[in-house]
Enzyme design. Structure first.
Site, PDB file in Angstrom:
ATOM      1  N   GLY A   1     -29.123 -16.966   7.103  1.00 39.88           N
ATOM      2  CA  GLY A   1     -28.966 -16.150   6.028  1.00 39.88           C
ATOM      3  C   GLY A   1     -30.178 -15.700   5.312  1.00 39.88           C
TER       4      GLY A   1
ATOM      5  N   GLU B   1     -30.964 -20.815  12.384  1.00 39.06           N
ATOM      6  CA  GLU B   1     -30.041 -19.784  12.985  1.00 39.06           C
ATOM      7  C   GLU B   1     -30.106 -18.547  12.395  1.00 39.06           C
ATOM      8  OE1 GLU B   1     -26.375 -22.833  13.680  1.00 39.06           O
ATOM      9  OE2 GLU B   1     -26.317 -21.661  11.901  1.00 39.06           O
ATOM     10  N   PRO B   2     -31.263 -17.829  12.063  1.00 39.13           N
ATOM     11  CA  PRO B   2     -31.183 -16.725  11.724  1.00 39.13           C
ATOM     12  C   PRO B   2     -30.680 -15.451  12.508  1.00 39.13           C
ATOM     13  CG  PRO B   2     -33.440 -17.334  12.447  1.00 39.13           C
ATOM     14  CD  PRO B   2     -32.580 -18.300  12.869  1.00 39.13           C
ATOM     15  N   GLY B   3     -30.010 -14.650  12.055  1.00 43.77           N
ATOM     16  CA  GLY B   3     -29.594 -13.452  12.946  1.00 43.77           C
ATOM     17  C   GLY B   3     -30.349 -12.231  12.210  1.00 43.77           C
ATOM     18  N   ARG B   4     -29.487 -11.846  10.937  1.00 43.96           N
ATOM     19  CA  ARG B   4     -29.792 -10.503  10.301  1.00 43.96           C
ATOM     20  C   ARG B   4     -31.604 -10.490  10.028  1.00 43.96           C
ATOM     21  NH1 ARG B   4     -26.418  -8.193   6.274  1.00 43.96           N
ATOM     22  NH2 ARG B   4     -25.580 -10.401   6.147  1.00 43.96           N
TER      23      ARG B   4
ATOM     24  N   ARG C   1     -20.276  -1.801   7.377  1.00 51.91           N
ATOM     25  CA  ARG C   1     -20.781  -2.528   6.186  1.00 51.91           C
ATOM     26  C   ARG C   1     -20.401  -2.047   4.844  1.00 51.91           C
ATOM     27  NH1 ARG C   1     -25.259  -4.166   5.450  1.00 51.91           N
ATOM     28  NH2 ARG C   1     -24.435  -6.520   4.934  1.00 51.91           N
TER      29      ARG C   1
ATOM     30  N   CYS D   1      -9.837   8.781   9.258  1.00 48.71           N
ATOM     31  CA  CYS D   1      -8.790   9.021   8.120  1.00 48.71           C
ATOM     32  C   CYS D   1      -8.752   7.466   7.174  1.00 48.71           C
ATOM     33  CB  CYS D   1      -7.692   9.336   9.023  1.00 48.71           C
ATOM     34  SG  CYS D   1      -7.575  10.797   9.800  1.00 48.71           S
ATOM     35  N   GLU D   2      -9.735   7.646   6.680  1.00 49.74           N
ATOM     36  CA  GLU D   2      -9.686   6.500   5.619  1.00 49.74           C
ATOM     37  C   GLU D   2     -10.640   6.873   4.493  1.00 49.74           C
ATOM     38  OE1 GLU D   2      -8.308   3.271   5.640  1.00 49.74           O
ATOM     39  OE2 GLU D   2      -7.451   3.449   7.666  1.00 49.74           O
TER      40      GLU D   2
END
Ligand code: LLP
Length: 423
Positions: free
Chosen positions: A243, A278-281, A317, A347-348
Site C-alpha cells: 500500500g 507485500e508492496p506492489g505499486r 484507473r 464507446c463509453e
C-alpha cells in the site's frame, strides 16, 4: 522516487526510457504499448528492502500489480517473495521458478482447488480472512495429510485516507477480521490440528501517501499482540501488507517509507517477529508507461479532445478511480500548451486518460506517454469493444525486449465455441 531517478526523461526534447527513445520503441513494437524499465523495478525493490533492512524482511512483491513473467523472474532474481491471490497467480510465480517457501497466499475467497494447489506448492503462509476459511483449509490440509501455516488477517479499522475503492482496513470493508473475531479465531486454530498459527497479517489499503494510518495500524497491532500473549497465544510473523503510495501528480510526495519503517521495525523487534511486506505499486508503478499515438484532434464545446489509440481498455484507473496519470508528449519541441481531454475510441463516456489537462498541444500522429502505468495497468486491461490487448516491452541494459506479444483479432475468439446448429 527522486525525480532524477525517474525512468522516463527527456533527452534532447525526446522522451526516453532509460535512455532508449520511446519513438524508436513505438516504431519497432507499435502502439498502444506498455514500456517498463527493469532498472527502476530493481531499484524500487532494493529501496524498500533497505528501508526495512533492520528487520531483515521478506519483501513479497504483490503479484497482482503486474504479473508479466519477465518481471516476476527479474524480481525473483532479486530475492523477492511473492504475494498471490489466486491459483492463476500461483501458477505464474511457480512458472517463474519461485519456490513455495517464498509465496504468501492471500484473498477472501480461496477455493478448495486453490488451497490444494497452494498446499502442494508448500506456500509459506496462507492469510486467513474468515473463520469459515480456516475450517475449510483445515479440512483440505487434513485430506492431504499436511499442516497449513497460517496468518490471521486483522482489520484494524484505521482510515487509510485513500480512494474508497482501494481502502481495505475499515469496518465496512470485506477484508480481514475484527479484533475480537481475530482473537477468537486464534483460539479456534489451537483446536484445528491441520493448521499452525504463524502470525498476523494487516494491509489497510493501497496508494497510502501518509505515514499516519500505518502508525495507527502499528499501535492497534501492538496492543492486539499483547492481548494474544496474555491468552498464551504466540505469533512469530507479522505481514504488514503493502500500500506504499507513489507520486502520480506533479508536486505530490511519495510515502515516507523510512517513517513507516521506523514504526514497523520497532513493532517487530518488540515482539521478536519475522517481518513480511507485500508492496506492489511502489515497485512497478513508476517503472511503466503506456505509450499511445494520437489519431485525431477533435474540437469540443469548451475543450479539445485528443483521440488516442489507447483507451480505458488499456488503463482503466482514470475511469474507475478518477486516478491521475501524468501524460507527456514524447516530442516536446513544440511549447504551446492547451487544455486537453485525452480520450480513447471505446464507446463509453468514462473512456478518458485525462480531462481538462493543461499540456503541450498534441497533433495527430504524436506519441503520448501516460506515466506511472506499471502497476494496475496491463493487469486490469480488457478486451471490451473487441480490442486486442497491447504488447509489453521491458527496457533492460539499454535494450528494448518484447515481453508480451500484441494480441490479434484471432485471440479474441479462440475460446468461443459455436454450437453445431449455428455453424
Ligand atoms: N497486499 C494485499 C493484501 C493487497 O490487497 C494489495 C493490493 C497489496 C498487498 C498491494 O498493494 P500496493 O502495494 O500495490 O498498493 N487496482 C487498484 C489497486 C488495488 C489494490 C489491491 N490490493 C489501483 O489501480 O489503484
Amino acid at each position: 522516487m527522486p525525480r532524477n531517478d525517474r525512468p522516463f526523461q527527456y533527452r534532447d526534447n525526446a522522451l526516453a526510457c532509460d535512455g532508449v527513445p520511446l519513438s524508436d520503441i513505438a516504431a519497432e513494437f507499435g502502439t498502444p504499448l506498455f514500456v517498463y524499465s527493469a532498472g527502476t523495478i530493481r531499484r524500487n525493490f532494493r529501496r524498500i528492502a533497505k528501508a526495512f533492512a533492520a528487520a531483515r524482511p521478506l519483501v513479497a512483491y504483490s503479484t497482482k500489480a503486474n504479473t508479466n513473467g519477465a518481471i516476476l523472474r527479474l524480481l525473483a532474481a532479486e530475492g523477492a517473495g511473492f504475494d498471490i491471490v489466486s491459483g492463476g497467480e500461483l501458477d505464474r510465480v511457480r512458472r517463474a521458478g519461485v519456490g513455495g517457501d517464498r509465496i504468501i497466499f492471500a484473498g477472501v475467497g480461496k477455493t478448495v482447488a486453490e488451497m490444494r494447489q497452494a498446499l502442494k506448492a508448500g506456500v509459506l503462509e496462507f492469510n486467513l480472512e474468515s473463520a469459515a476459511e480456516a475450517e475449510r483449509l483445515n479440512d483440505v490440509a487434513a485430506s492431504m495429510k499436511r499442516i497449513a501455516p497460517v496468518a490471521i488477517r486483522v482489520n484494524p479499522d484505521v482510515d487509510a485516507r485513500t480512494h474508497k475503492f482501494i481502502s481495505t482496513g475499515r469496518k465496512e470493508n470485506k477484508f480481514g477480521l475484527w479484533l475480537e473475531d481475530a482473537a477468537q479465531l486464534a483460539q479456534r486454530i489451537r483446536d484445528l490440528p491441520n493448521l499452525r498459527l504463524e502470525g498476523l497479517h494487516a494491509h489497510i489499503g493501497s496508494q497510502i501517501l501518509d505515514a499516519e494510518p500505518h502508525r495507527n495500524a502499528v499501535a492497534v497491532l501492538d496492543e492486539f499482540i499483547n492481548g494474544l500473549a496474555s491468552e498464551g497465544i504466540e505469533v512469530h510473523t507479522l505481514n504488514f501488507g503493502g500500500g506504499f503510495g507513489i507520486a502520480y501528480e506533479p508536486g505530490q510526495k511519495a510515502l515516507d517509507l523510512k517513517a513507516v519503517a521506523r514504526e514497523v521495525v520497532g513493532l517487530v523487534k518488540r515482539h521478536n517477529l519475522k517481518l513480511i511486506l507485500e508492496p506492489g505499486r511502489s515497485i512497478v508503478g513508476p517503472a511503466g508507461a503506456l505509450l499511445t499515438r494520437v489519431e485525431f484532434i477533435k474540437p469540443g464545446h469548451d475543450r479539445t479532445f485528443a483521440v488516442i489509440d489507447a483507451a480505458m481498455t488499456e488503463l482503466i484507473r482514470p475511469a474507475l478511480y478518477q486516478a491521475y496519470h501524468e501524460i507527456l508528449n514524447v516530442d516536446r519541441r513544440r511549447g504551446k500548451t492547451a487544455l486537453m481531454d485525452i480520450v480513447g475510441p471505446v464507446c463509453e463516456s468514462a473512456d478518458f486518460l485525462a480531462q481538462k489537462r493543461e499540456m503541450i498541444a498534441p497533433r495527430p500522429g504524436d506519441l503520448l506517454a501516460a506515466l506511472d502505468a506499471g502497476a494496475y495497468g496491463f493487469v486490469m486491461a480488457s478486451n471490451y469493444n473487441s480490442r486486442p490487448k497491447p504488447a509489453e516491452v521491458l527496457v533492460d541494459g539499454g535494450q528494448a525486449h518484447l515481453i508480451r506479444r500484441r494480441e490479434t483479432a484471432r485471440d479474441l475468439t479462440k475460446h468461443e465455441v459455436v454450437p453445431e446448429h449455428l455453424q
